[in-house]
Scaffold this motif. Structure first.
Motif, PDB file in Angstrom:
ATOM      1  N   PHE A 178      25.225  19.348  38.391  1.00  0.00           N
ATOM      2  CA  PHE A 178      26.490  20.093  38.875  1.00  0.00           C
ATOM      3  C   PHE A 178      27.543  19.699  37.455  1.00  0.00           C
ATOM      4  CE2 PHE A 178      30.766  19.458  40.812  1.00  0.00           C
ATOM      5  CZ  PHE A 178      30.675  20.853  41.567  1.00  0.00           C
ATOM      6  N   CYS A 179      27.410  18.363  37.109  1.00  0.00           N
ATOM      7  CA  CYS A 179      28.476  18.244  36.231  1.00  0.00           C
ATOM      8  C   CYS A 179      28.218  19.018  34.534  1.00  0.00           C
ATOM      9  CB  CYS A 179      28.450  16.540  35.890  1.00  0.00           C
ATOM     10  SG  CYS A 179      29.091  15.850  37.061  1.00  0.00           S
ATOM     11  N   ALA A 180      26.879  19.173  34.608  1.00  0.00           N
ATOM     12  CA  ALA A 180      26.489  19.779  33.216  1.00  0.00           C
ATOM     13  C   ALA A 180      27.052  21.206  33.464  1.00  0.00           C
ATOM     14  CB  ALA A 180      24.875  19.851  33.228  1.00  0.00           C
ATOM     15  N   ILE A 181      27.003  21.844  34.369  1.00  0.00           N
ATOM     16  CA  ILE A 181      27.296  23.193  34.620  1.00  0.00           C
ATOM     17  C   ILE A 181      28.802  23.273  34.286  1.00  0.00           C
ATOM     18  CG2 ILE A 181      27.921  24.932  36.106  1.00  0.00           C
ATOM     19  CD1 ILE A 181      25.362  24.121  37.669  1.00  0.00           C
ATOM     20  N   LEU A 182      29.828  22.317  34.854  1.00  0.00           N
ATOM     21  CA  LEU A 182      31.154  22.219  34.888  1.00  0.00           C
ATOM     22  C   LEU A 182      31.460  21.995  33.424  1.00  0.00           C
ATOM     23  CD1 LEU A 182      33.454  22.805  36.768  1.00  0.00           C
ATOM     24  CD2 LEU A 182      31.076  22.436  37.724  1.00  0.00           C
ATOM     25  N   PHE A 183      30.576  21.177  32.434  1.00  0.00           N
ATOM     26  CA  PHE A 183      30.846  20.640  30.989  1.00  0.00           C
ATOM     27  C   PHE A 183      30.646  21.853  30.544  1.00  0.00           C
ATOM     28  CE2 PHE A 183      28.759  19.945  27.103  1.00  0.00           C
ATOM     29  CZ  PHE A 183      29.731  19.159  26.438  1.00  0.00           C
ATOM     30  N   ILE A 184      29.595  22.678  30.685  1.00  0.00           N
ATOM     31  CA  ILE A 184      29.525  23.979  29.782  1.00  0.00           C
ATOM     32  C   ILE A 184      30.703  25.030  29.889  1.00  0.00           C
ATOM     33  CG2 ILE A 184      28.001  25.831  29.448  1.00  0.00           C
ATOM     34  CD1 ILE A 184      25.451  24.020  30.499  1.00  0.00           C
ATOM     35  N   TYR A 185      31.067  25.107  31.245  1.00  0.00           N
ATOM     36  CA  TYR A 185      32.190  25.885  31.678  1.00  0.00           C
ATOM     37  C   TYR A 185      33.398  25.775  31.039  1.00  0.00           C
ATOM     38  CZ  TYR A 185      35.775  28.356  34.828  1.00  0.00           C
ATOM     39  OH  TYR A 185      36.813  28.978  35.394  1.00  0.00           O
ATOM     40  N   THR A 186      33.771  24.566  31.080  1.00  0.00           N
ATOM     41  CA  THR A 186      35.166  23.853  30.425  1.00  0.00           C
ATOM     42  C   THR A 186      35.187  24.021  28.730  1.00  0.00           C
ATOM     43  OG1 THR A 186      34.630  21.774  30.816  1.00  0.00           O
ATOM     44  CG2 THR A 186      36.011  22.510  32.364  1.00  0.00           C
ATOM     45  N   PHE A 187      33.774  23.650  28.606  1.00  0.00           N
ATOM     46  CA  PHE A 187      33.811  23.709  27.098  1.00  0.00           C
ATOM     47  C   PHE A 187      33.855  25.243  26.364  1.00  0.00           C
ATOM     48  CE2 PHE A 187      31.050  24.154  23.400  1.00  0.00           C
ATOM     49  CZ  PHE A 187      31.602  23.202  22.333  1.00  0.00           C
ATOM     50  N   PHE A 188      33.233  26.169  27.226  1.00  0.00           N
ATOM     51  CA  PHE A 188      33.556  27.450  27.051  1.00  0.00           C
ATOM     52  C   PHE A 188      35.007  27.895  26.767  1.00  0.00           C
ATOM     53  CE2 PHE A 188      33.823  32.066  28.384  1.00  0.00           C
ATOM     54  CZ  PHE A 188      33.243  32.425  27.363  1.00  0.00           C
ATOM     55  N   TYR A 189      35.663  27.653  27.742  1.00  0.00           N
ATOM     56  CA  TYR A 189      37.180  28.042  27.842  1.00  0.00           C
ATOM     57  C   TYR A 189      38.028  26.851  26.849  1.00  0.00           C
ATOM     58  CZ  TYR A 189      36.820  31.490  31.573  1.00  0.00           C
ATOM     59  OH  TYR A 189      36.524  32.549  31.866  1.00  0.00           O
ATOM     60  N   THR A 190      37.522  25.893  26.477  1.00  0.00           N
ATOM     61  CA  THR A 190      38.220  25.254  25.394  1.00  0.00           C
ATOM     62  C   THR A 190      38.347  25.854  24.106  1.00  0.00           C
ATOM     63  OG1 THR A 190      37.688  23.076  26.551  1.00  0.00           O
ATOM     64  CG2 THR A 190      38.346  22.763  24.205  1.00  0.00           C
ATOM     65  N   LYS A 191      37.147  26.231  23.872  1.00  0.00           N
ATOM     66  CA  LYS A 191      37.070  27.018  22.389  1.00  0.00           C
ATOM     67  C   LYS A 191      37.948  28.265  22.621  1.00  0.00           C
ATOM     68  CE  LYS A 191      34.131  23.902  20.720  1.00  0.00           C
ATOM     69  NZ  LYS A 191      34.912  23.176  19.509  1.00  0.00           N
ATOM     70  N   ILE A 192      37.908  28.756  23.696  1.00  0.00           N
ATOM     71  CA  ILE A 192      38.743  30.242  23.840  1.00  0.00           C
ATOM     72  C   ILE A 192      40.238  30.067  24.041  1.00  0.00           C
ATOM     73  CG2 ILE A 192      39.050  32.487  25.349  1.00  0.00           C
ATOM     74  CD1 ILE A 192      36.257  32.338  25.952  1.00  0.00           C
ATOM     75  N   LEU A 193      40.599  29.321  24.842  1.00  0.00           N
ATOM     76  CA  LEU A 193      42.092  28.996  24.992  1.00  0.00           C
ATOM     77  C   LEU A 193      42.713  27.889  23.949  1.00  0.00           C
ATOM     78  CD1 LEU A 193      42.113  29.334  28.873  1.00  0.00           C
ATOM     79  CD2 LEU A 193      42.543  30.999  27.209  1.00  0.00           C
ATOM     80  N   LYS A 194      41.769  27.075  23.622  1.00  0.00           N
ATOM     81  CA  LYS A 194      42.324  26.044  22.525  1.00  0.00           C
ATOM     82  C   LYS A 194      43.433  25.303  23.241  1.00  0.00           C
ATOM     83  CE  LYS A 194      40.518  28.121  19.118  1.00  0.00           C
ATOM     84  NZ  LYS A 194      39.168  27.393  18.545  1.00  0.00           N
TER      85      LYS A 194
END
Length: 330
Positions: free
Chosen positions: A155-171
């Motif tokens: 569960f946490c791995a999915i959320l880590f990947i999800y938030t990491f993806f948007y960290t790169k996009i939205l800065k």
């Protein structure tokens, strides 16, 4: 010849209409980015709530106080997540009579607080592991705790990947702190799974060593995990005490050196600060005694030139450019 006689809209590609269109476009971009940011933060917050409910419920089912405690820790993350959502909602709000410089300072304050909580969690985990090692370790139950750790890790791995993806996009620094939180959870659950695996495959005659497996892994991982939130703490503390970001400071100096040489300004002075995702830049220009601009628009062309050279979206910068003939105002 007037210093500004060679300035034209065609040369620098600027006009009042162009500026208005660019500002409107940037405002629209900021609204879209802010909506996406709030959505991601809400997903992260409600995911933490689901993890908390799962942890408390599963802990009660298998009668494990450790799992129940882990669920209550996840509830703390829900509160921190709500704080990020509220901050994101106010971050682009216009200044008012109370906060006359806007709400930009809230972002580094919230990020600093959340990162300090994460640092505290890592330090607490390390001290707790160290105490366990000193007192002879402890036995690990492989039943319900292992199942919970596996489910929580996925569960946490999915959320880590999800938030990491948007960290790169939205800065977004707010999302980055959430991403760091999910990373810490991931690694800790993975460490627990590693401990379960080692204990399961070790020969039973190594009972004394088995007692130290989990606390040793926890001590090592908690120390390593402390690095990321500590960096965030330092970065946001610098923002709060208004340490000038070196990159922007060098950039505005380079721009003003070029402009001063081009228009024969006598001197200039700059002040730079960063607050979360926003930059505050003040430029004071010392003109010659015979400096006589034809119109205010000509001064605005200089401001526009500085803005374009900085290449920072208008909704992320508070730029003030003033002109003076008296050195005492620098």
């Amino acid at each position: 010849m007037n210093l500004f006689s060679n300035i034209s809209n065609k040369k620098y590609g600027t006009s009042i209409r162009d500026s208005q269109v660019r500002i409107l476009a940037n405002s629209k971009d900021s609204i879209i980015d802010n909506q996406k940011e709030q959505f991601v933060l809400k997903v992260s917050m409600f995911s933490a709530l689901l993890l908390a409910i799962f942890g408390i419920s599963f802990g009660i089912l298998v009668k494990s106080m450790t799992v129940i405690f882990d669920g209550f820790v996840a509830l703390v993350s829900v509160g921190l997540g709500a704080l990020s959502v509220i901050t994101s909602r106010y971050i682009y709000k216009e200044d008012d009579d109370i906060f006359q410089y806007g709400y930009v300072r809230f972002e580094p304050m919230v990020n600093l607080f959340k990162s300090l909580v994460l640092v505290f969690v890592c330090i607490y985990a390390f001290i707790d592991a160290l105490k366990s090692i000193i007192h002879g370790g402890y036995a690990v139950e492989l039943g319900g705790a292992a199942i919970y750790s596996l489910c929580a890790f996925i569960f946490c791995a999915i959320l880590f990947i999800y938030t990491f993806f948007y960290t790169k996009i939205l800065k977004s620094d707010l999302i980055q702190v959430d991403n760091t939180e999910w990373k810490i959870d991931c690694v800790l659950y993975l460490g627990a799974l590693m401990a379960f695996g080692i204990i399961y495959f070790l020969p039973k005659n190594n009972a004394a060593f088995i007692l130290y497996v989990d606390p040793t892994l926890l001590a090592i991982l908690s120390l390593l995990l402390c690095i990321s939130p500590t960096r965030i703490v330092i970065a946001n503390f610098k923002d709060l005490i208004m340490v000038a970001p070196a990159e922007i400071d060098d950039k505005i100096t380079e721009i003003m050196e070029r402009i001063s040489a081009e228009f024969s300004f006598k001197d200039y002075d700059t002040h730079v600060a960063k607050s979360g995702r926003f930059y505050m830049i003040e430029v004071n220009i010392l003109t010659k005694e015979n400096f006589k601009p034809n119109s205010i628009e000509e001064l605005d062309h200089i401001r526009e030139r500085i803005t374009e050279s900085l290449a920072i979206p208008s909704y992320k910068i508070w730029l003030s450019v003033s002109f003076t003939a008296n050195p005492k105002w620098l």
